[in-house]
Design a protein around this motif. Structure first.
Motif, PDB file in Angstrom:
ATOM      1  N   PHE A  14      -4.493  11.329  42.919  1.00 40.83           N
ATOM      2  CA  PHE A  14      -3.542  11.935  43.793  1.00 40.83           C
ATOM      3  C   PHE A  14      -2.094  10.620  43.943  1.00 40.83           C
ATOM      4  CE2 PHE A  14      -4.829  15.728  42.429  1.00 40.83           C
ATOM      5  CZ  PHE A  14      -4.793  16.481  43.276  1.00 40.83           C
ATOM      6  N   LEU A  15      -2.880  10.018  44.701  1.00 41.41           N
ATOM      7  CA  LEU A  15      -1.744   9.344  45.388  1.00 41.41           C
ATOM      8  C   LEU A  15      -2.385   7.710  45.318  1.00 41.41           C
ATOM      9  CD1 LEU A  15      -0.331  10.560  48.549  1.00 41.41           C
ATOM     10  CD2 LEU A  15       0.766  10.625  46.105  1.00 41.41           C
ATOM     11  N   SER A  16      -1.480   6.920  44.288  1.00 39.04           N
ATOM     12  CA  SER A  16      -1.461   6.002  44.646  1.00 39.04           C
ATOM     13  C   SER A  16      -1.362   5.118  45.864  1.00 39.04           C
ATOM     14  CB  SER A  16      -1.108   4.871  43.434  1.00 39.04           C
ATOM     15  OG  SER A  16      -1.290   3.507  43.575  1.00 39.04           O
ATOM     16  N   GLY A  17      -2.491   4.433  46.522  1.00 35.29           N
ATOM     17  CA  GLY A  17      -2.657   3.329  47.417  1.00 35.29           C
ATOM     18  C   GLY A  17      -2.679   4.246  48.831  1.00 35.29           C
ATOM     19  N   SER A 418       8.523   7.421  53.580  1.00 32.54           N
ATOM     20  CA  SER A 418       9.024   7.420  52.193  1.00 32.54           C
ATOM     21  C   SER A 418       9.964   9.445  52.257  1.00 32.54           C
ATOM     22  CB  SER A 418       7.870   8.021  51.229  1.00 32.54           C
ATOM     23  OG  SER A 418       6.890   9.122  51.804  1.00 32.54           O
ATOM     24  N   ILE A 419      10.763   9.677  51.343  1.00 27.29           N
ATOM     25  CA  ILE A 419      11.517  10.051  51.651  1.00 27.29           C
ATOM     26  C   ILE A 419      11.350  11.140  49.741  1.00 27.29           C
ATOM     27  CG2 ILE A 419      13.667  11.541  50.716  1.00 27.29           C
ATOM     28  CD1 ILE A 419      14.768   8.938  52.648  1.00 27.29           C
ATOM     29  N   ASN A 420      11.518  12.044  50.153  1.00 24.67           N
ATOM     30  CA  ASN A 420      10.442  13.636  48.972  1.00 24.67           C
ATOM     31  C   ASN A 420      11.561  14.930  49.063  1.00 24.67           C
ATOM     32  OD1 ASN A 420       9.698  16.345  47.618  1.00 24.67           O
ATOM     33  ND2 ASN A 420       7.677  14.489  48.244  1.00 24.67           N
ATOM     34  N   HIS A 421      11.862  14.537  47.887  1.00 24.56           N
ATOM     35  CA  HIS A 421      12.570  15.937  47.125  1.00 24.56           C
ATOM     36  C   HIS A 421      12.970  16.645  46.612  1.00 24.56           C
ATOM     37  CE1 HIS A 421      16.359  12.703  49.024  1.00 24.56           C
ATOM     38  NE2 HIS A 421      15.495  11.498  48.376  1.00 24.56           N
ATOM     39  N   ASP A 428       3.932  27.460  51.343  1.00 26.99           N
ATOM     40  CA  ASP A 428       3.413  26.208  50.624  1.00 26.99           C
ATOM     41  C   ASP A 428       2.571  25.734  51.516  1.00 26.99           C
ATOM     42  OD1 ASP A 428       4.142  26.631  47.978  1.00 26.99           O
ATOM     43  OD2 ASP A 428       6.364  25.428  48.961  1.00 26.99           O
ATOM     44  N   ILE A 429       2.549  25.726  52.972  1.00 22.11           N
ATOM     45  CA  ILE A 429       1.881  24.859  54.303  1.00 22.11           C
ATOM     46  C   ILE A 429       0.617  25.636  54.342  1.00 22.11           C
ATOM     47  CG2 ILE A 429       1.742  24.606  56.564  1.00 22.11           C
ATOM     48  CD1 ILE A 429       4.640  24.592  56.559  1.00 22.11           C
ATOM     49  N   LEU A 458       1.330  21.238  48.807  1.00 21.44           N
ATOM     50  CA  LEU A 458       2.073  20.204  48.585  1.00 21.44           C
ATOM     51  C   LEU A 458       1.969  19.005  47.914  1.00 21.44           C
ATOM     52  CD1 LEU A 458       4.020  21.106  51.833  1.00 21.44           C
ATOM     53  CD2 LEU A 458       5.089  21.428  49.962  1.00 21.44           C
ATOM     54  N   ILE A 459       0.359  18.910  47.573  1.00 20.44           N
ATOM     55  CA  ILE A 459      -0.354  17.480  47.663  1.00 20.44           C
ATOM     56  C   ILE A 459       0.334  17.102  45.978  1.00 20.44           C
ATOM     57  CG2 ILE A 459      -2.688  16.198  46.816  1.00 20.44           C
ATOM     58  CD1 ILE A 459      -1.719  16.982  49.293  1.00 20.44           C
ATOM     59  N   PRO A 460       0.319  18.160  45.360  1.00 16.77           N
ATOM     60  CA  PRO A 460       1.178  17.894  43.836  1.00 16.77           C
ATOM     61  C   PRO A 460       2.216  17.500  44.140  1.00 16.77           C
ATOM     62  CG  PRO A 460       0.506  20.356  43.293  1.00 16.77           C
ATOM     63  CD  PRO A 460      -0.723  19.896  44.722  1.00 16.77           C
ATOM     64  N   LEU A 461       3.388  17.516  45.224  1.00 15.50           N
ATOM     65  CA  LEU A 461       4.250  16.855  45.167  1.00 15.50           C
ATOM     66  C   LEU A 461       4.645  15.891  45.853  1.00 15.50           C
ATOM     67  CD1 LEU A 461       6.314  19.834  46.642  1.00 15.50           C
ATOM     68  CD2 LEU A 461       5.976  19.921  44.095  1.00 15.50           C
ATOM     69  N   ILE A 462       3.170  15.702  46.489  1.00 22.33           N
ATOM     70  CA  ILE A 462       3.449  14.204  47.458  1.00 22.33           C
ATOM     71  C   ILE A 462       2.367  13.148  46.427  1.00 22.33           C
ATOM     72  CG2 ILE A 462       2.527  13.123  48.611  1.00 22.33           C
ATOM     73  CD1 ILE A 462       2.078  15.312  50.560  1.00 22.33           C
ATOM     74  N   ARG A 463       2.069  13.727  44.781  1.00 24.17           N
ATOM     75  CA  ARG A 463       1.183  12.912  44.184  1.00 24.17           C
ATOM     76  C   ARG A 463       2.839  12.264  43.144  1.00 24.17           C
ATOM     77  NH1 ARG A 463      -2.219  16.583  40.309  1.00 24.17           N
ATOM     78  NH2 ARG A 463       0.222  17.309  39.845  1.00 24.17           N
ATOM     79  N   ASP A 464       3.212  13.396  42.979  1.00 24.58           N
ATOM     80  CA  ASP A 464       3.934  12.798  41.405  1.00 24.58           C
ATOM     81  C   ASP A 464       5.503  13.876  41.400  1.00 24.58           C
ATOM     82  OD1 ASP A 464       5.566  12.349  39.210  1.00 24.58           O
ATOM     83  OD2 ASP A 464       3.963  13.567  37.945  1.00 24.58           O
ATOM     84  N   GLU A 465       6.749  13.579  42.446  1.00 28.14           N
ATOM     85  CA  GLU A 465       8.010  14.459  41.715  1.00 28.14           C
ATOM     86  C   GLU A 465       8.469  14.314  41.177  1.00 28.14           C
ATOM     87  OE1 GLU A 465      10.847  12.842  45.189  1.00 28.14           O
ATOM     88  OE2 GLU A 465       9.246  11.594  46.349  1.00 28.14           O
TER      89      GLU A 465
END
Length: 542
Positions: A14-17, A418-421, A428-429, A458-465
């Protein structure tokens, strides 16, 4: 355990790094700590552009993710219902204020408790029926602890009967911070408090106590910390008020402009797509005739948030001392925008006197003490919600946009500061909590058939905006309403016509395009009405 290992392997890319998603199986399920602040403005926190001293929350933000387009439902009860159940509030039974959370929904606590989690709560519930007594005089005596009329709402909907093993806090929504009404430990009323009692500190201390007890075994925990601050009345400790005695003497216009500039510099907002509208109150500081009084009110509001942040620091320290910090997911948000409310007299949930029969002075010139009852009002509320229009209760961004921070040292490495837009919603919580704990939503809870959540992890949003969780989002509260799609937002005040905004270009809802695009208005209105019928709203009354 196999389910948990499989989940972490499956989501490994899901998240690189990020270690949570780096393909390494985790044997330990994370703790979850959700902290909700009450009536806090979108830009009150330092990490969202505010001048209020919030170093502990800011530190969490610097090591985590800040969301800029997380939304609540614009009011206390509805937002709490959505957070805990993963539903629009109406579907969870909250179609107004002071009503019961539906029994055909499951709370985060109920689901995680069945999966072996400790479940604790501190602070404000406000999801049970709250009815005044028939006699207004007796109501005031009840609020002042002079008489006892039994349980504060139906016991079956107390937190301790909706999945929380332990609850220290209040059942109703408004409190005297120095001597709160409806204070309980589980089902038992707390009838006496010490002389140095202060509600925010009580919530912090009980949260620390629960963390301490949870650390004594290997079970993970879910802890919901629901602060009452900075909801009116404006009650704060003298040493905290002193810090801000001169901060707001320049007024709400200067504060709004300074916050806006800091937010642009931080990258929270973009100057081109977030034009700064005028103060929604229509008031100008230069015309204010009671500048000292107004500055004093905002100083107490700031002091209340400052004290919350001090408590966050103490909670973090306890997590570190007990070895729980690294594997605890911490989420921080507000239930709605800052409150415009002012001028309510004693009655219902507002006491007229203390338990010692000292009269409470409403709209006192020097706010902050127990014997005063004050509000910040609409001009400060609009400034607190910079850069948006309006405030608590309304379905415009000023009512529904919330700061939202996720911190998880063990699971979000590589995402620090980081800032997620991307657009998200408070409902979704719950799905996010289930996702990170490897928990499947049950068909039954405590023998009750429950409806599955409509919120999404919310995990997909963290993975890819570049992804989107919801094609469309909807709001309704006491006649105020809104609908949001990828490009458009349509909002309306109670009893007023729809206003249409190209939200991707005008996120602060300043340019009404309804007359230019009447067919789009009709299209979105039909979609909103279909949703309203589906969740049980009789919108024809509005």
């Amino acid at each position: 355990m196999y389910r948990i290992l499989f989940l972490f392997c499956l989501t490994g890319g899901f998240l690189s790094g990020c270690s949570f998603l780096a393909g390494e199986p985790r044997e330990e399920r994370p703790n979850i700590l959700i902290m909700m602040v009450d009536d806090m403005g979108y830009s009150d926190l330092g990490c969202y552009g505010g001048e209020i001293h919030t170093p502990n929350i800011d530190q969490l933000a610097s090591q985590g993710i800040r969301f800029t387009q997380m939304h609540n439902t614009a009011r206390c009860c509805p937002s709490r219902a959505s957070l805990l159940t993963g539903h629009y509030p109406h579907r969870a039974g909250i179609n107004g204020m002071g009503v019961n959370l539906s029994m055909n929904t499951a709370t985060i606590a109920e689901v995680l408790k069945e999966k072996g989690y400790h479940t604790g709560m501190t602070g404000k519930w406000h999801l049970s029926e709250t009815k005044p007594l028939d006699d207004p005089t007796e109501q005031l005596r009840w609020l002042a602890h002079r008489v006892d009329y039994g349980s504060f709402s139906p016991l079956e909907n107390y937190p301790c009967n909706r999945g929380f093993d332990e609850h220290w806090g209040v059942i109703w929504g408004v409190v005297n911070y120095f001597d709160p009404f409806s204070l309980v430990h589980n089902e038992k009323p707390i009838k006496e408090v010490p002389e140095d009692f202060y509600m925010t500190d009580f919530i912090t201390e009980k949260s620390i106590g629960l963390i301490d007890s949870y650390s004594k075994d290997d079970k993970p925990f879910f802890l919901y910390v629901a602060h009452t601050a900075p909801h009116w009345p404006l009650h704060a400790l003298p040493e905290d008020i002193e810090k801000y005695k001169d901060t707001y003497k320049e007024g709400w216009d200067v504060m709004r402009e300074k916050r806006y500039q800091r937010m642009v510099k931080m990258g929270i907002i973009n100057r081109e797509t977030y034009p700064l509208p005028a103060n929604s109150s229509g008031k100008r500081w230069e015309d204010c005739e009671e500048k000292d009084y107004e500055a004093a009110c905002m100083a107490v509001h700031a002091a209340m948030i400052d004290r919350v942040d001090q408590g966050v620091g103490r909670i973090i320290q306890k997590l570190k001392e007990t070895g729980q910090y690294e594997n605890t997911i911490i989420m921080i948000l507000s239930d709605n925008g800052a409150s415009y409310e002012r001028g309510y007299p004693p009655g219902f949930d507002r006491p007229g006197f203390t338990r010692d029969s000292v009269m409470i002075e409403y709209n006192a010139h020097h706010p902050g003490r127990e014997t005063t009852w004050n509000y910040i009002g609409d001009a400060w509320a609009s400034a607190s919600n910079t850069p948006f229009r309006y405030w608590k209760m309304e379905s415009y961004e000023g009512g529904t946009a919330t700061p939202f921070i996720i911190h998880w040292q063990a699971g979000l490495k590589g995402k620090e500061n980081s800032i997620n837009h991307v657009v998200a919603h408070i409902m979704d919580i719950l799905p996010t909590c289930l996702d990170v704990t490897g928990t499947k939503f049950p068909e039954y809870v405590n023998g009750r058939k429950v409806i599955p959540p409509v919120g999404k992890s919310l995990i997909p949003l963290i993975r890819d905006e570049n992804v989107s969780l919801h094609d469309t989002l909807y709001w309704e509260h006491q006649g105020g309403r809104a609908i949001r799609t990828a490009m458009w937002k349509m909002s309306a005040l109670p009893g007023k016509q729809w206003e249409l905004f190209r939200i991707t270009e005008d996120h602060t809802e300043t340019r009404d395009l309804a007359d230019q695009y009447p067919e789009k208005v009709k299209e979105l209105e039909r979609a909103w009405e279909k949703w309203a019928v589906n969740v049980g709203i009789d919108f024809r009354k509005n």
